[in-house]
Scaffold this active site. Structure first.
Site, mmCIF file in Angstrom:
data_model
loop_
_atom_site.group_PDB
_atom_site.id
_atom_site.type_symbol
_atom_site.label_atom_id
_atom_site.label_comp_id
_atom_site.label_asym_id
_atom_site.label_seq_id
_atom_site.Cartn_x
_atom_site.Cartn_y
_atom_site.Cartn_z
ATOM 1 N N CYS A 115 0.873 -1.147 0.096
ATOM 2 C CA CYS A 115 0.167 -0.038 -0.224
ATOM 3 C C CYS A 115 0.849 1.318 0.131
ATOM 4 O O CYS A 115 1.695 1.454 0.829
ATOM 5 C CB CYS A 115 -0.909 0.018 1.055
ATOM 6 S SG CYS A 115 -1.843 1.332 1.449
ATOM 7 N N CYS B 272 0.355 3.308 3.110
ATOM 8 C CA CYS B 272 0.925 2.887 4.128
ATOM 9 C C CYS B 272 2.556 3.143 4.120
ATOM 10 O O CYS B 272 3.207 3.471 5.427
ATOM 11 C CB CYS B 272 0.699 1.326 4.174
ATOM 12 S SG CYS B 272 -0.887 0.949 4.397
#
Length: 436
Positions: free
Chosen positions: A266, A269
């Site tokens: 991600c 992230c």
């Protein structure tokens, strides 16, 4: 015209043994009450519900005990029918809660199809969902026919549904099934996000799946838990959590815990990672680490009790005595009131970090001032030594005393600032708890 006809009928129609079968098929969802004539409470409740929902459902009632017996219903009892299924309940006194539950059961297809339009409904049904993964419509139809007796037997206990393995096969991984090995069967206890996959080498037959379902309902099967190994050490500023230590670290402890659920692939992230490490550093002091744990869990490799709606959510799990329930925070969502309150809860937690950072800067400034003061005093003492030993001794002693006081004052400011920060954050979290 159909709605006008329904409005022309009484809210509750009287049914007899001669009209019952026709009445059952008169609408998409039909509720028939089998109450004794003197059961005033049950009859009044049923009539009240019928008056409020007559536009949506058809309501009938009979006081005939012989008819109830012939239908296999124990008075007081309710039977809810739809074209695909029948649900029934018998209880000492059916309550208002009984009716929505029966309508939901009756209106759910016996074996439906999981897809974008139906997934949320199955998750909100409040009962486990049995998935039947198959690649072609013909296979799904064949398995639905094979397992129909089980779906009938367990109607109201488990929802059965097929799912297109070609389009949604990746979801099998979420159920701890091996993606690409079809057909496959698994049960998900939706309220706890527990997964019960079958052996994918076994055939999907009424006999095999029937035994699996019976064992599941009897509590003989443990949920499948996907987890990384528990870390041998957790000395960094951010505590690494896995499925096998999630309960110990996040739930059963005496500290507040902020958890980031992330995926390694991600992008958001990855961008958050250095900032999250900084946040962990802010809480790394002995004073604050006793109160707060900053943690993270790879949600792609570990099963956790709460379902993750996308990645990059953070969850604050406050100490139970302050707030007994966890609160999920999704920073990239906006607009709804619950999310707004959750963001405030995040801010309440983050205020600790901000206050500690302020305290740290204040400490640096105070320490610098104390150092300058001490240096100045020592310099003055040195000059005094040059002019007279006796005076120098007194001046040096005075300088050391002043420097010590300055350092003590700086340390006191740091302690008070940190204490105030923790107190303000606790009060803020308590305030949000009251609102939630």
């Amino acid at each position: 015209a159909r709605d006008m006809t329904k409005q022309a009928l009484p809210a509750v129609s009287e049914v007899t043994k001669d009209t019952l079968e026709e009445f059952k098929t008169a609408d998409k969802v039909v509720l028939v009450a089998y109450f004794a004539a003197d059961d005033k409470a049950s009859n009044e409740t049923f009539t009240s519900v019928a008056n409020g929902l007559r536009d949506n459902f058809l309501f009938g009632a009979t006081n005939d005990a012989a008819l109830a017996k012939a239908e296999g219903v124990k008075q007081p009892g309710l039977v809810c029918t739809s074209p695909s299924t029948t649900a029934r309940t018998s209880s000492p006194r059916p309550s208002m809660r009984t009716y929505p539950r029966l309508r939901k059961v009756a209106s759910t297809p016996l074996i439906g199809e999981v897809g974008p339009e139906t997934y949320a409904g199955y998750m909100a049904a409040g009962i486990p969902l049995a998935y039947i993964f198959a690649e072609t419509p013909e296979e799904r139809e064949e398995f639905a026919k094979e397992l129909k007796p089980l779906a009938l037997k367990h109607k109201g206990e488990i929802n059965f549904a097929t799912i297109d393995a070609k389009s949604f096969g990746q979801h099998a991984g979420n159920l701890n099934l091996k993606v690409g090995t079809w057909p496959a069967f698994a049960i998900q206890r939706t309220e706890k996000n527990e997964k019960f996959p079958t052996n994918q080498e076994a055939k999907i037959t009424e006999k095999e799946i029937g035994k699996f379902v019976d064992d599941f309902l009897a509590g003989k099967i443990d949920p499948s838990i996907k987890s990384e190994p528990i870390p041998e050490s957790n000395d960094g500023p951010v505590t690494v959590v896995v499925a096998h230590n999630y309960k110990d670290v996040v739930i059963d402890n005496d500290k507040d815990v902020l958890v980031e659920f992330y995926a390694p692939w991600c992008g958001h992230c990855k961008a958050l990672a250095p900032k999250y490490e900084e946040l962990g550093q802010l809480y790394a002091s002995d004073e604050l680490s006793k109160l707060v744990t900053i943690a993270k869990v790879d949600a792609t490799l570990n099963d956790v009790p709460d379902e993750i709606q996308g990645f990059l959510p953070s969850s604050l799990f406050p100490l139970a005595r302050r707030m007994p329930q966890s609160t999920t925070l999704v920073p990239h969502c906006r607009g709804s009131r619950p999310v707004h309150r959750r963001e405030r809860l995040t801010q309440a937690s983050a205020s600790v970090g901000e206050a500690v950072e302020d305290a740290t800067e204040s400490a640096k400034a105070s320490a610098s001032s104390a150092t300058d003061s001490a240096a100045s005093a020592v310099s003055e003492g040195t000059e005094t030594v040059k002019s007279g030993a006796s005076v120098a001794s007194d001046s040096a002693s005075s300088a050391a005393s002043e420097a010590t006081k300055s350092v003590k004052s700086a340390a006191s400011e740091v302690t008070n600032s940190a204490s105030s920060a923790a107190s303000e954050a606790s009060a803020s979290a308590s305030s949000v708890k009251d609102e939630l």
